[in-house]
Design a protein around this motif. Structure first.
Motif, mmCIF file in Angstrom:
data_model
loop_
_atom_site.group_PDB
_atom_site.id
_atom_site.type_symbol
_atom_site.label_atom_id
_atom_site.label_comp_id
_atom_site.label_asym_id
_atom_site.label_seq_id
_atom_site.Cartn_x
_atom_site.Cartn_y
_atom_site.Cartn_z
ATOM 1 N N ALA A 113 31.256 47.264 25.060
ATOM 2 C CA ALA A 113 31.323 45.863 24.627
ATOM 3 C C ALA A 113 32.763 45.453 24.320
ATOM 4 C CB ALA A 113 30.428 45.654 23.406
ATOM 5 N N HIS A 114 33.502 46.340 23.698
ATOM 6 C CA HIS A 114 34.912 46.087 23.396
ATOM 7 C C HIS A 114 35.710 45.990 24.694
ATOM 8 C CE1 HIS A 114 38.610 47.504 20.808
ATOM 9 N NE2 HIS A 114 38.745 46.269 21.221
ATOM 10 N N LEU A 115 35.415 46.875 25.660
ATOM 11 C CA LEU A 115 36.051 46.827 26.973
ATOM 12 C C LEU A 115 35.806 45.472 27.626
ATOM 13 C CD1 LEU A 115 37.485 48.248 29.390
ATOM 14 C CD2 LEU A 115 35.227 49.033 30.099
ATOM 15 N N ASP A 116 34.567 45.016 27.594
ATOM 16 C CA ASP A 116 34.212 43.731 28.189
ATOM 17 C C ASP A 116 35.002 42.597 27.535
ATOM 18 O OD1 ASP A 116 32.669 41.931 29.871
ATOM 19 O OD2 ASP A 116 31.584 41.400 28.031
ATOM 20 N N ALA A 117 35.148 42.627 26.223
ATOM 21 C CA ALA A 117 35.864 41.566 25.512
ATOM 22 C C ALA A 117 37.345 41.525 25.911
ATOM 23 C CB ALA A 117 35.722 41.761 24.006
ATOM 24 N N VAL A 118 37.962 42.698 26.002
ATOM 25 C CA VAL A 118 39.386 42.754 26.354
ATOM 26 C C VAL A 118 39.596 42.318 27.795
ATOM 27 C CG1 VAL A 118 41.382 44.288 26.646
ATOM 28 C CG2 VAL A 118 39.905 44.515 24.631
ATOM 29 N N VAL A 119 38.788 42.844 28.708
ATOM 30 C CA VAL A 119 38.935 42.496 30.122
ATOM 31 C C VAL A 119 38.643 41.006 30.339
ATOM 32 C CG1 VAL A 119 38.048 42.920 32.448
ATOM 33 C CG2 VAL A 119 38.543 44.843 30.935
ATOM 34 N N SER A 120 37.699 40.458 29.608
ATOM 35 C CA SER A 120 37.384 39.029 29.725
ATOM 36 C C SER A 120 38.593 38.161 29.368
ATOM 37 C CB SER A 120 36.195 38.664 28.836
ATOM 38 O OG SER A 120 35.026 39.284 29.331
ATOM 39 N N ARG A 121 39.354 38.565 28.351
ATOM 40 C CA ARG A 121 40.572 37.817 27.996
ATOM 41 C C ARG A 121 41.592 37.889 29.124
ATOM 42 N NH1 ARG A 121 40.135 40.421 22.802
ATOM 43 N NH2 ARG A 121 42.004 41.615 23.257
ATOM 44 N N LEU A 122 41.710 39.058 29.752
ATOM 45 C CA LEU A 122 42.661 39.217 30.856
ATOM 46 C C LEU A 122 42.230 38.408 32.073
ATOM 47 C CD1 LEU A 122 43.234 43.060 30.486
ATOM 48 C CD2 LEU A 122 44.864 41.252 29.892
ATOM 49 N N CYS A 123 40.927 38.312 32.289
ATOM 50 C CA CYS A 123 40.394 37.578 33.440
ATOM 51 C C CYS A 123 40.704 36.082 33.365
ATOM 52 C CB CYS A 123 38.880 37.764 33.550
ATOM 53 S SG CYS A 123 38.392 39.369 34.164
ATOM 54 N N LEU A 124 41.021 35.591 32.195
ATOM 55 C CA LEU A 124 41.362 34.174 32.058
ATOM 56 C C LEU A 124 42.675 33.849 32.765
ATOM 57 C CD1 LEU A 124 40.385 33.568 28.325
ATOM 58 C CD2 LEU A 124 39.091 32.932 30.377
ATOM 59 N N LEU A 125 43.521 34.848 32.963
ATOM 60 C CA LEU A 125 44.813 34.634 33.617
ATOM 61 C C LEU A 125 44.787 34.940 35.110
ATOM 62 C CD1 LEU A 125 47.531 35.965 31.148
ATOM 63 C CD2 LEU A 125 46.811 33.630 31.571
ATOM 64 N N ALA A 126 44.043 35.951 35.501
ATOM 65 C CA ALA A 126 44.051 36.376 36.907
ATOM 66 C C ALA A 126 42.864 37.285 37.171
ATOM 67 C CB ALA A 126 45.346 37.112 37.232
ATOM 68 N N GLU A 127 42.656 37.576 38.442
ATOM 69 C CA GLU A 127 41.613 38.520 38.836
ATOM 70 C C GLU A 127 42.012 39.911 38.354
ATOM 71 O OE1 GLU A 127 39.916 40.185 43.021
ATOM 72 O OE2 GLU A 127 40.254 38.027 42.878
ATOM 73 N N THR A 128 41.014 40.688 37.914
ATOM 74 C CA THR A 128 41.281 42.038 37.418
ATOM 75 C C THR A 128 40.396 43.053 38.131
ATOM 76 O OG1 THR A 128 39.632 41.987 35.663
ATOM 77 C CG2 THR A 128 41.840 41.154 35.108
ATOM 78 N N SER A 129 40.800 44.297 38.033
ATOM 79 C CA SER A 129 40.001 45.419 38.506
ATOM 80 C C SER A 129 40.191 46.532 37.485
ATOM 81 C CB SER A 129 40.473 45.864 39.893
ATOM 82 O OG SER A 129 39.771 47.005 40.298
ATOM 83 N N THR A 130 39.086 47.071 36.974
ATOM 84 C CA THR A 130 39.150 48.032 35.882
ATOM 85 C C THR A 130 38.616 49.391 36.305
ATOM 86 O OG1 THR A 130 38.830 46.240 34.299
ATOM 87 C CG2 THR A 130 38.409 48.467 33.501
ATOM 88 N N SER A 131 39.333 50.434 35.919
ATOM 89 C CA SER A 131 38.899 51.815 36.143
ATOM 90 C C SER A 131 38.926 52.541 34.808
ATOM 91 C CB SER A 131 39.833 52.533 37.114
ATOM 92 O OG SER A 131 39.843 51.888 38.371
ATOM 93 N N ILE A 132 37.801 53.126 34.426
ATOM 94 C CA ILE A 132 37.734 53.898 33.189
ATOM 95 C C ILE A 132 38.308 55.290 33.449
ATOM 96 C CG2 ILE A 132 36.161 54.997 31.535
ATOM 97 C CD1 ILE A 132 34.362 52.531 31.820
#
Length: 153
Positions: A113-132
């Motif tokens: 859930a914390h990962l989703d919150a952080v990545v969601s903030r980044l997605c507001l600026l540009a497309e993202t791709s996440t690897s754990i």
């Protein structure tokens, strides 16, 4: 690099990277120099910008961060991205890179859930791709100057 490293400097760098808490006396014993000589060499390495700092390395899991991830961020406004990185405590490391993406961020979060919150903030600026990150196989390797290369034939 404008500072010429000799064998003693290289050995000092190896020892300090492995354990920056070594006393100057212990460093001297390990590299076979007097304590004043070690102190002078370390001071020169710091002044030349070869040694840029000393820090404690911490286990992020022990601090409660159960997930580390790499987030690739597409092209975005440079100043806005720098501001977001500064405002995001979860960003452990950040690099402005070449290639398809403009940014690579290492983040530490407590759970999905914390990962989703952080990545969601980044997605507001540009497309993202996440690897754990599943397992770290090398981190904080001792680095020394590159060995001289033979000229191409």
């Amino acid at each position: 690099m404008s500072y010429a490293l000799d064998a003693y400097d290289t050995r000092l760098l190896a020892e300090l990277q492995a354990d920056a808490r070594l006393s100057l006396a212990e460093l001297g014993r390990r590299v076979h120099l007097s304590q004043p000589a070690v102190a002078e060499r370390v001071r020169k390495l710091e002044a030349a910008g070869v040694i840029t700092g000393y820090r404690a390395t911490v286990d992020l899991g022990a601090l409660g961060y159960g997930i580390r991830a790499l987030v690739r961020v597409g092209r975005t406004d440079y100043a806005r991205m720098l501001e977001l990185i500064e405002q995001t405590a979860e960003v452990v490391n950040g690099w402005n890179i070449t290639g398809e993406d403009s940014w690579m961020l290492e983040i530490a979060v407590t759970d999905v859930a914390h990962l989703d919150a952080v990545v969601s903030r980044l997605c507001l600026l540009a497309e993202t791709s996440t690897s754990i990150i599943l397992k770290t196989v090398r981190e904080h390797r001792v680095m020394l100057p590159p060995a001289p290369r033979e000229p191409a034939r």
